[in-house]
Design a protein around this motif. Structure first.
Motif, short mmCIF file in Angstrom:
data_model
loop_
_atom_site.label_atom_id
_atom_site.label_comp_id
_atom_site.label_asym_id
_atom_site.label_seq_id
_atom_site.Cartn_x
_atom_site.Cartn_y
_atom_site.Cartn_z
N LYS A 308 0.83 -1.21 0.00
CA LYS A 308 0.00 0.00 0.00
C LYS A 308 0.86 1.26 0.00
CE LYS A 308 -4.01 -2.03 2.36
NZ LYS A 308 -4.87 -1.99 3.57
N LYS A 309 1.91 1.26 0.81
CA LYS A 309 2.79 2.41 0.86
C LYS A 309 3.56 2.58 -0.45
CE LYS A 309 3.45 2.84 5.84
NZ LYS A 309 2.90 4.22 5.87
N GLU A 312 1.22 4.26 -2.87
CA GLU A 312 1.09 5.68 -2.53
C GLU A 312 2.33 6.45 -2.98
OE1 GLU A 312 -0.89 8.99 -1.08
OE2 GLU A 312 -1.62 6.93 -1.42
N GLU A 316 2.02 9.64 -5.48
CA GLU A 316 2.14 11.00 -4.95
C GLU A 316 3.52 11.33 -4.39
OE1 GLU A 316 -0.79 12.33 -2.29
OE2 GLU A 316 -2.46 12.01 -3.65
#
Length: 614
Positions: A308-309, A312, A316
């Motif tokens: 998930k990180k 991300e 971004e």
């Protein structure tokens, strides 16, 4: 949509570009933590042409009757058509008009120190310097602070001292530089408030889609740190499956996500996928190729959370260092229902080829008021966003430019030749005079080329006779005109000039005082230093004051004996000194000592000091 007022009188309106409200090329620039500027040209007949005053008149820009910016005229010029070309600065610059006196703002436990009771807070400091500012300016230039709009108003500051800085510099140095944040001017009930907030306060509903509806062009896109494929590494593992010498990490190899957690592109396909230890941004990979980068998340122990990180990061985080300059249409100009773009608004930027979907703050607006469809916006903060690669590249480029711009011997000579050629070929009104003897002109004595027909009254002239060639210019000394020699070449081979440029010069002897390299880094003053050559090149030495440098030794003081001065070191490591001080010991020809011990020719002695333990 846009209008400009000067002292309450309309001087520009983009809907009525005639008569008293006609103005030319109005351009407004608003920047984060800066006063901003307005440039506007007032033709003859404009309502403010004869009334607006520099540094006094208040100039205000409105967008749909809402005040967008206000300031004053700081400079102007008159063009060929008698138009007044005005340059204005924003009202934040009013804080430049006052100086903060020497004063100490500090937290104090001294009961006699009542400067600020129990301590100095951010609000107390800001209110204090604004009070000092307000005491010396008119009401229309005063600022006030409201704790409801100061983000850390109750925080106690460390020692702060002011010492004749202007008020705006004082605020920037002690608040903005120290804590960050943004300044904003807010007006309520006839008072001007200086607000200070940490984060952007509004997320604009407009969206910038690169290559589509809003964007015309982008620049300052630094791709030096762009990654299309990353290898995320989590926390360290105690054991390695490869070798005990190699550190192992948590990876995404066995991670799984629900399909709802995977970003989709406009066609509904997965925008980011992962294969083994790799997490891949599909569109950027197709555009730029496979560009790998290792990214560490040291505190993550779960592979799914690590994935998930990583997603991300690709969407971004890797664009945190990005600053964009875009030329775009404010959709509010086309549709009043659309939200206007304001300074420090967060704008969503989407670029599928880069895998970018991120909110950027508007750090600068530049609006041509008569052409609002060509407004330019700076998104992001360039200074805070410079990554290591771009900073190094910038530094290297600056160094290379400095090296490339250093003048070479050939370029200096070439430039001098070009200047001389231009000067000689320049069109002038020179006059040639043949000077003859005084007894009837039976023979000529000199040839004169002068700036006026009568060379005796000319500002400058050349004279050439059998003894040489010389140039003179006229100057004044004690009210009298005198002819001053500038350059001369005489029959005995002498050249007299203030400046000579040459490629190669051969000379039997050059007498001079100071030799200086072209870049000024090497200076040799021959008047206070000496160099003594020897034909056999064995006894050459250089002398500057009391320092003597010779092959094999360096000496300080008058040389004596075998080149031994008061201090001397030779190439065999032998050091001779009349006295010295090394490591706390004083050394003379008779003894070595410090506060505790002394070594003399007859032995070693100690001096014990009385202590509490003795």
């Amino acid at each position: 949509m846009y209008s400009v007022y000067g002292d309450g009188v309309c001087i520009y309106n983009d809907l009525y570009l005639t008569g008293a409200i006609k103005a030319l090329t109005p351009k407004l620039t608003i920047s984060d933590n800066a006063a901003g500027s307005l440039e506007i040209t007032l033709p003859v007949g404009n309502a403010g042409y004869d009334t607006l005053k520099r540094m006094k008149s208040v100039i205000t820009v409105y967008r749909n009757k809402e005040e967008l910016w206000s300031g004053r005229i700081i400079s102007e010029k008159m063009d060929f058509r008698n138009n007044r070309v005005l340059t204005c600065e924003g009202e934040l610059a009013y804080l430049n008009d006052t100086i903060q006196p020497p004063k100490r703002y500090a937290v104090s436990n001294d009961p006699e120190d009542v400067s600020f009771g129990n301590g100095v807070t951010v609000l107390e400091f800001l209110e204090s310097i604004l009070t000092l500012h307000n005491q010396n300016v008119d009401e229309e230039k005063r600022f006030y602070a409201d704790k409801s709009y100061i983000f850390n108003w109750n925080e106690t500051m460390p020692v702060v001292c002011t010492n004749y800085e202007n008020t705006l510099d004082c605020i920037n140095e002690n608040l903005i530089t120290r804590y960050g944040g943004h300044l904003r001017i807010r007006k309520e009930n006839g008072k001007r408030y200086l607000d200070w907030f940490k984060e952007e306060i509004n997320t604009n509903t407009q969206v910038i889609r690169f290559g589509q509806n809003l964007l015309d062009f982008t620049k300052n896109w630094d791709l030096s740190e762009l990654a299309t494929v990353i290898i995320p590494r989590g926390a360290r593992l105690e054991e390695s499956a490869v070798s005990e010498d190699i550190t192992a990490y948590v990876t995404v190899e066995n991670a799984e996500l629900d399909s709802d957690d995977i970003p989709k592109d406009e066609n509904g396909n997965a925008a980011i996928t992962h294969q083994g230890v790799y997490v891949i941004a599909n569109a950027p990979k197709d555009t730029y190729g496979w560009i790998e980068k290792t990214v560490d998340f040291e505190d993550v122990t779960d592979p799914t959370e690590l994935l998930k990180k990583a997603i991300e990061y690709l969407k971004e985080t890797q664009f945190d260092d990005l600053s964009l300059e875009v030329s775009a249409v404010d959709l509010h100009y086309l549709n009043v229902e659309a939200e206007s773009i304001r300074i420090l608004d967060l704008i969503r930027c989407i670029s599928r080829p880069h895998g970018l979907d991120k909110l950027f703050p508007v750090s600068e607006l530049s609006i041509q008021l008569d052409k609002p469809d060509s407004a330019e916006y700076t998104l992001g903060t360039m200074e805070s966003g410079k990554n290591l690669s771009s900073s190094v590249n910038s530094s290297n480029a600056d160094i290379n430019r400095e090296i490339e711009n250093l003048p070479t011997k050939q370029s200096i000579l070439t430039k001098a030749k070009e200047n001389a050629d231009l000067l000689i070929k320049e069109t002038t009104n020179g006059f040639v005079t043949l000077v003859t003897d005084e007894e009837g002109g039976r023979h000529s004595e000199a040839l004169v080329i002068s700036s006026e027909k009568d060379y005796t009254k000319a500002a400058h002239y050349w004279i050439w006779n059998v003894n040489g060639l010389a140039h003179y210019s006229k100057s004044t000394d004690d009210g009298k005109d005198v002819n001053e020699l500038n350059v001369a070449i005489t029959m005995d081979g002498a050249i007299v000039a203030d400046y000579i440029t040459t490629g190669t010069m051969s000379a039997d002897r050059i007498r001079t005082g100071v030799l200086t390299s072209q870049d000024g880094n090497v200076v040799w003053n021959l008047n206070n230093s000496k160099y003594y050559p020897d034909e056999n090149d064995t006894n050459n030495y250089y002398e500057a004051g009391s320092l003597t440098i010779k092959r094999g030794s360096i000496a300080l003081g008058e040389p004596f004996g075998n080149w031994k001065g008061s201090f001397c070191v030779d190439n065999e490591g032998v050091m001779v000194a009349s006295k010295g001080y090394i490591g706390g010991f004083t050394i003379t020809s008779d003894e070595i000592y410090n506060d505790v011990m002394r070594l003399e020719s007859y032995g070693l002695s100690f001096q014990y000091k009385n202590t509490d333990d003795s």
